[in-house]
Design a protein around this motif. Structure first.
Motif, PDB file in Angstrom:
ATOM      1  N   ALA A  86      17.612  11.784  -2.304  1.00 59.50           N
ATOM      2  CA  ALA A  86      17.474  12.294  -0.939  1.00 59.50           C
ATOM      3  C   ALA A  86      16.142  11.875  -0.321  1.00 59.50           C
ATOM      4  CB  ALA A  86      17.602  13.820  -0.940  1.00 59.50           C
ATOM      5  N   PHE A  87      15.057  12.010  -1.091  1.00 62.76           N
ATOM      6  CA  PHE A  87      13.741  11.678  -0.531  1.00 62.76           C
ATOM      7  C   PHE A  87      13.518  10.165  -0.455  1.00 62.76           C
ATOM      8  CE2 PHE A  87      12.940  16.152  -1.185  1.00 62.76           C
ATOM      9  CZ  PHE A  87      12.134  16.475  -0.103  1.00 62.76           C
ATOM     10  N   ALA A  88      14.144   9.405  -1.348  1.00 59.04           N
ATOM     11  CA  ALA A  88      14.060   7.940  -1.239  1.00 59.04           C
ATOM     12  C   ALA A  88      14.765   7.493   0.038  1.00 59.04           C
ATOM     13  CB  ALA A  88      14.689   7.277  -2.459  1.00 59.04           C
ATOM     14  N   MET A  89      15.889   8.137   0.332  1.00 57.12           N
ATOM     15  CA  MET A  89      16.626   7.812   1.548  1.00 57.12           C
ATOM     16  C   MET A  89      15.782   8.153   2.786  1.00 57.12           C
ATOM     17  SD  MET A  89      20.558   8.782   2.311  1.00 57.12           S
ATOM     18  CE  MET A  89      20.792  10.058   3.496  1.00 57.12           C
ATOM     19  N   LEU A  90      15.131   9.319   2.766  1.00 57.57           N
ATOM     20  CA  LEU A  90      14.274   9.703   3.884  1.00 57.57           C
ATOM     21  C   LEU A  90      13.104   8.729   4.040  1.00 57.57           C
ATOM     22  CD1 LEU A  90      13.610  11.799   6.098  1.00 57.57           C
ATOM     23  CD2 LEU A  90      12.247  13.016   4.379  1.00 57.57           C
ATOM     24  N   SER A  91      12.626   8.192   2.912  1.00 59.74           N
ATOM     25  CA  SER A  91      11.462   7.291   2.963  1.00 59.74           C
ATOM     26  C   SER A  91      11.756   6.010   3.738  1.00 59.74           C
ATOM     27  CB  SER A  91      10.968   6.957   1.544  1.00 59.74           C
ATOM     28  OG  SER A  91      11.773   5.964   0.930  1.00 59.74           O
ATOM     29  N   LEU A  92      13.040   5.697   3.936  1.00 60.18           N
ATOM     30  CA  LEU A  92      13.393   4.534   4.768  1.00 60.18           C
ATOM     31  C   LEU A  92      12.809   4.665   6.174  1.00 60.18           C
ATOM     32  CD1 LEU A  92      17.158   4.079   3.806  1.00 60.18           C
ATOM     33  CD2 LEU A  92      15.387   2.331   3.512  1.00 60.18           C
ATOM     34  N   GLY A  93      12.655   5.916   6.625  1.00 61.61           N
ATOM     35  CA  GLY A  93      12.128   6.134   7.970  1.00 61.61           C
ATOM     36  C   GLY A  93      10.678   6.567   8.001  1.00 61.61           C
ATOM     37  N   ALA A  94      10.040   6.659   6.810  1.00 58.06           N
ATOM     38  CA  ALA A  94       8.637   7.105   6.747  1.00 58.06           C
ATOM     39  C   ALA A  94       7.691   5.920   6.884  1.00 58.06           C
ATOM     40  CB  ALA A  94       8.389   7.847   5.438  1.00 58.06           C
ATOM     41  N   ARG A  95       6.526   6.192   7.424  1.00 59.66           N
ATOM     42  CA  ARG A  95       5.509   5.154   7.603  1.00 59.66           C
ATOM     43  C   ARG A  95       4.142   5.684   7.153  1.00 59.66           C
ATOM     44  NH1 ARG A  95       9.701   3.132   8.016  1.00 59.66           N
ATOM     45  NH2 ARG A  95      10.614   1.915   9.725  1.00 59.66           N
ATOM     46  N   ASN A  97       0.728   7.047   5.713  1.00 64.12           N
ATOM     47  CA  ASN A  97       0.401   7.936   4.595  1.00 64.12           C
ATOM     48  C   ASN A  97       1.582   8.810   4.172  1.00 64.12           C
ATOM     49  OD1 ASN A  97      -1.605   8.915   2.717  1.00 64.12           O
ATOM     50  ND2 ASN A  97      -1.566  10.840   3.861  1.00 64.12           N
ATOM     51  N   THR A  98       2.459   9.126   5.122  1.00 64.16           N
ATOM     52  CA  THR A  98       3.659   9.908   4.781  1.00 64.16           C
ATOM     53  C   THR A  98       4.497   9.147   3.748  1.00 64.16           C
ATOM     54  OG1 THR A  98       3.697  10.864   7.006  1.00 64.16           O
ATOM     55  CG2 THR A  98       5.729  11.016   5.727  1.00 64.16           C
ATOM     56  N   LEU A  99       4.638   7.839   3.964  1.00 60.95           N
ATOM     57  CA  LEU A  99       5.397   6.996   3.034  1.00 60.95           C
ATOM     58  C   LEU A  99       4.676   6.890   1.692  1.00 60.95           C
ATOM     59  CD1 LEU A  99       7.758   5.065   2.472  1.00 60.95           C
ATOM     60  CD2 LEU A  99       6.406   3.229   3.508  1.00 60.95           C
ATOM     61  N   SER A 100       3.367   6.710   1.727  1.00 58.63           N
ATOM     62  CA  SER A 100       2.586   6.592   0.473  1.00 58.63           C
ATOM     63  C   SER A 100       2.726   7.845  -0.370  1.00 58.63           C
ATOM     64  CB  SER A 100       1.104   6.346   0.781  1.00 58.63           C
ATOM     65  OG  SER A 100       0.954   5.178   1.539  1.00 58.63           O
ATOM     66  N   VAL A 337       4.830  14.958   4.939  1.00 55.79           N
ATOM     67  CA  VAL A 337       6.179  14.864   5.519  1.00 55.79           C
ATOM     68  C   VAL A 337       6.647  16.211   6.080  1.00 55.79           C
ATOM     69  CG1 VAL A 337       7.490  15.352   3.386  1.00 55.79           C
ATOM     70  CG2 VAL A 337       8.470  13.833   5.128  1.00 55.79           C
ATOM     71  N   PHE A 338       6.046  17.318   5.587  1.00 53.47           N
ATOM     72  CA  PHE A 338       6.415  18.660   6.034  1.00 53.47           C
ATOM     73  C   PHE A 338       5.475  19.187   7.126  1.00 53.47           C
ATOM     74  CE2 PHE A 338       7.638  18.383   1.485  1.00 53.47           C
ATOM     75  CZ  PHE A 338       9.001  18.501   1.632  1.00 53.47           C
ATOM     76  N   SER A 339       4.491  18.386   7.522  1.00 56.82           N
ATOM     77  CA  SER A 339       3.461  18.855   8.460  1.00 56.82           C
ATOM     78  C   SER A 339       3.601  18.172   9.817  1.00 56.82           C
ATOM     79  CB  SER A 339       2.073  18.550   7.890  1.00 56.82           C
ATOM     80  OG  SER A 339       1.790  17.160   8.027  1.00 56.82           O
ATOM     81  N   ASN A 340       2.765  18.610  10.775  1.00 61.07           N
ATOM     82  CA  ASN A 340       2.775  17.981  12.103  1.00 61.07           C
ATOM     83  C   ASN A 340       2.148  16.588  12.072  1.00 61.07           C
ATOM     84  OD1 ASN A 340       4.092  20.078  13.407  1.00 61.07           O
ATOM     85  ND2 ASN A 340       2.195  21.209  13.752  1.00 61.07           N
ATOM     86  N   GLU A 349      14.245   7.124  17.865  1.00 58.59           N
ATOM     87  CA  GLU A 349      13.485   6.592  18.994  1.00 58.59           C
ATOM     88  C   GLU A 349      12.661   7.676  19.673  1.00 58.59           C
ATOM     89  OE1 GLU A 349      16.026   4.684  21.784  1.00 58.59           O
ATOM     90  OE2 GLU A 349      16.789   3.207  20.343  1.00 58.59           O
ATOM     91  N   LYS A 350      11.368   7.441  19.817  1.00 55.67           N
ATOM     92  CA  LYS A 350      10.467   8.283  20.626  1.00 55.67           C
ATOM     93  C   LYS A 350      10.586   9.760  20.286  1.00 55.67           C
ATOM     94  CE  LYS A 350      11.377   5.118  24.444  1.00 55.67           C
ATOM     95  NZ  LYS A 350      12.125   4.961  25.686  1.00 55.67           N
ATOM     96  N   THR A 351      10.904  10.066  19.041  1.00 51.49           N
ATOM     97  CA  THR A 351      11.064  11.475  18.652  1.00 51.49           C
ATOM     98  C   THR A 351      10.271  11.756  17.384  1.00 51.49           C
ATOM     99  OG1 THR A 351      13.334  11.313  19.475  1.00 51.49           O
ATOM    100  CG2 THR A 351      12.759  13.301  18.257  1.00 51.49           C
ATOM    101  N   PRO A 352       9.114  12.423  17.505  1.00 48.01           N
ATOM    102  CA  PRO A 352       8.349  12.745  16.297  1.00 48.01           C
ATOM    103  C   PRO A 352       9.076  13.810  15.467  1.00 48.01           C
ATOM    104  CG  PRO A 352       7.306  13.712  18.222  1.00 48.01           C
ATOM    105  CD  PRO A 352       8.454  12.893  18.729  1.00 48.01           C
ATOM    106  N   LEU A 353       9.323  13.489  14.205  1.00 44.07           N
ATOM    107  CA  LEU A 353      10.072  14.389  13.329  1.00 44.07           C
ATOM    108  C   LEU A 353       9.224  14.823  12.140  1.00 44.07           C
ATOM    109  CD1 LEU A 353      13.377  12.312  13.089  1.00 44.07           C
ATOM    110  CD2 LEU A 353      13.113  14.460  14.327  1.00 44.07           C
ATOM    111  N   LYS A 354       9.564  15.978  11.588  1.00 41.22           N
ATOM    112  CA  LYS A 354       8.995  16.393  10.299  1.00 41.22           C
ATOM    113  C   LYS A 354      10.100  17.108   9.517  1.00 41.22           C
ATOM    114  CE  LYS A 354       7.310  20.998  11.629  1.00 41.22           C
ATOM    115  NZ  LYS A 354       6.185  21.934  11.649  1.00 41.22           N
ATOM    116  N   ALA A 355       9.941  17.143   8.209  1.00 41.45           N
ATOM    117  CA  ALA A 355      10.900  17.886   7.379  1.00 41.45           C
ATOM    118  C   ALA A 355      10.498  19.352   7.401  1.00 41.45           C
ATOM    119  CB  ALA A 355      10.889  17.355   5.956  1.00 41.45           C
ATOM    120  N   SER A 356      11.437  20.218   7.745  1.00 44.23           N
ATOM    121  CA  SER A 356      11.103  21.642   7.855  1.00 44.23           C
ATOM    122  C   SER A 356      11.587  22.441   6.649  1.00 44.23           C
ATOM    123  CB  SER A 356      11.733  22.218   9.126  1.00 44.23           C
ATOM    124  OG  SER A 356      13.139  22.085   9.071  1.00 44.23           O
TER     125      SER A 356
END
Length: 426
Positions: A86-95, A97-100, A337-340, A349-356
């Motif tokens: 699940a988290f590897a899949m989410l990492s496709l969209g991470a950039r 320090n969040t990705l690191s 990934v869980f923070s602002n 697109e143009k939508t800042p997301l975080k995992a809640s």
């Protein structure tokens, strides 16, 4: 009668503060491709799934130790592979320090494996685990429930569907009860009715929910004879015990005695290419064995197994575990990934997301066999005079560990600690 039933689920919620309009194109359910050559390719052309197996094992034991700190002396059962996927899949969209942080938390070292290889490894893993020709009943899959106002980036959508075979399901998160019901119905269907109403409510502002599930039902290669099952005591500690149904076999098993860690290791194979490792620490040595849980330790056990006749006693049990993965990950250093400060700019697109929210539930049911036909009575006769030397009697009548290994992918599907086989499910 079930021989072994394993179910688990990782549910990850993504939320946003600002809303953006746009519709999601309907996606068809992804069918995971199979071909007769699959098994041969696994050995030759594509070994990415072997490369990620070591990292997935490292993650499994790190996560186990974090759970142990949290729950103390209680039953533990989870699927490290479900959480990793699940988290590897989410990492496709991470950039950035969040990705690191995600890579580090999942035990991926980019000096040893390229990012693309990680995703190709999971792609291959999903193909092999979902092979319809396997004797074990095993299915693993992913889904994205997406608010119909959220516009996903095409590359992210392509990658999750092509690499992770994820379904993309358009949902109306402006009606939280309806969206919650839709997600719970999906989970109930995929786990064959075993996990019901997992999601109690959605956080306000949720625009996407990522689901990973594994369903596994395996049959022992050699079932236990239910006529030999009897009531017995399971020692919770030095002073307390509970009554359990204790199964018995007097046969050849692959076993290993680890003198250094003071424990027995017994492998019980399933029909098909999977097996269960049961680890029985000597009295008072559970923590010592748990502290030594590393991929090298388990690899050493697997290589040291020798076929030997034993008297085996193993309790029937049905336990489950539910975990707040967000809290556990934060303690493991995966916080951004869980923070602002989350950078999931590769998702939409143009939508800042975080995992809640990230929750995981797994359950296991172990008993004598798994087929109606196996209820046919079989009586075994053994010689009165015992052969010399006497086979060891390995009796799982005190807390023990369990690891489910898929031999095709070299992966740890599930692991846990059974402290009280009679504990009520949460």
């Amino acid at each position: 009668m079930k021989s072994a039933l394993y179910l688990c689920l990782l549910l990850l919620g993504l939320q946003v503060q600002g809303q953006h309009g746009s519709n999601l194109d309907e996606q068809q359910e992804q069918k995971i491709p199979h071909s007769p050559e699959d098994h041969f390719q696994a050995e030759g052309e594509n070994l990415a799934h072997v490369k990620i197996a070591a990292s997935n094992a490292d993650f499994a034991f790190r996560f186990y130790k974090q759970v142990r700190e949290e729950v103390g002396n209680k039953n533990i059962f989870f699927s490290p592979l479900s959480i990793s996927t699940a988290f590897a899949m989410l990492s496709l969209g991470a950039r950035s320090n969040t990705l690191s942080q995600l890579h580090k938390g999942l035990a991926f070292n980019l000096t040893e494996i390229e990012e693309q290889e990680i995703h190709e490894g999971f792609q291959r893993l999903l193909q092999l685990l979902n092979d319809p020709h396997r004797e074990v009943q095993l299915s693993m899959g992913n889904a994205l429930f997406i608010d119909d106002r959220l516009k996903l980036l095409q590359k992210f959508l392509d990658d999750v569907t092509n690499l992770y075979y994820s379904e993309a399901i358009s949902s109306n998160f402006q009606n939280p009860p309806e969206a919650t019901k839709e997600i719970n119905n999906y989970i109930e269907t995929k786990t064959h009715g075993k996990i019901v109403d997992l999601l109690k409510s959605l956080d306000s502002g949720t625009v996407m929910v990522l689901v990973n599930y594994i369903f596994f039902k395996g049959y022992w290669e050699r079932p236990f004879n239910n006529l030999a099952t009897r009531d017995d005591d399971f020692l919770l500690d030095a002073k307390n015990s509970v009554k359990v149904k204790m199964m018995h076999q007097n046969k050849d098993f692959n076993i290993h005695r680890d003198e250094k860690l003071s424990c027995w290791v017994v492998e019980i194979p399933y029909k098909g290419n999977a097996s269960a490792l049961f680890i029985l620490p000597d009295e008072g040595t559970m923590k010592q064995v748990e502290d030594a849980l590393l991929k090298e330790t388990v690899s050493n056990w697997m290589q040291s197994l020798e076929k030997r006749k034993i008297y085996l006693d193993l309790p029937k049990f049905s336990i489950s575990g539910s975990y707040d993965v967000k809290s556990l990950f934060e303690k493991m250093g995966v916080t951004e990934v869980f923070s602002n400060q989350a950078d999931l700019s590769g998702v939409a697109e143009k939508t800042p997301l975080k995992a809640s929210k990230a929750i995981h539930k797994a359950m296991v049911d172990v008993s004598e066999n798994g087929t109606e036909a196996a209820a046919v009575t079989m009586i075994e006769l053994v010689p009165l005079s015992a052969p010399f030397p006497l086979p060891p009697h390995i009796k799982f009548n005190r807390p023990f560990l369990m690891i489910i290994v898929d031999k095709t992918t070299h992966g740890i599907l599930f692991m846990g600690k059974i402290v009280n086989p009679a504990a009520k499910e949460d």
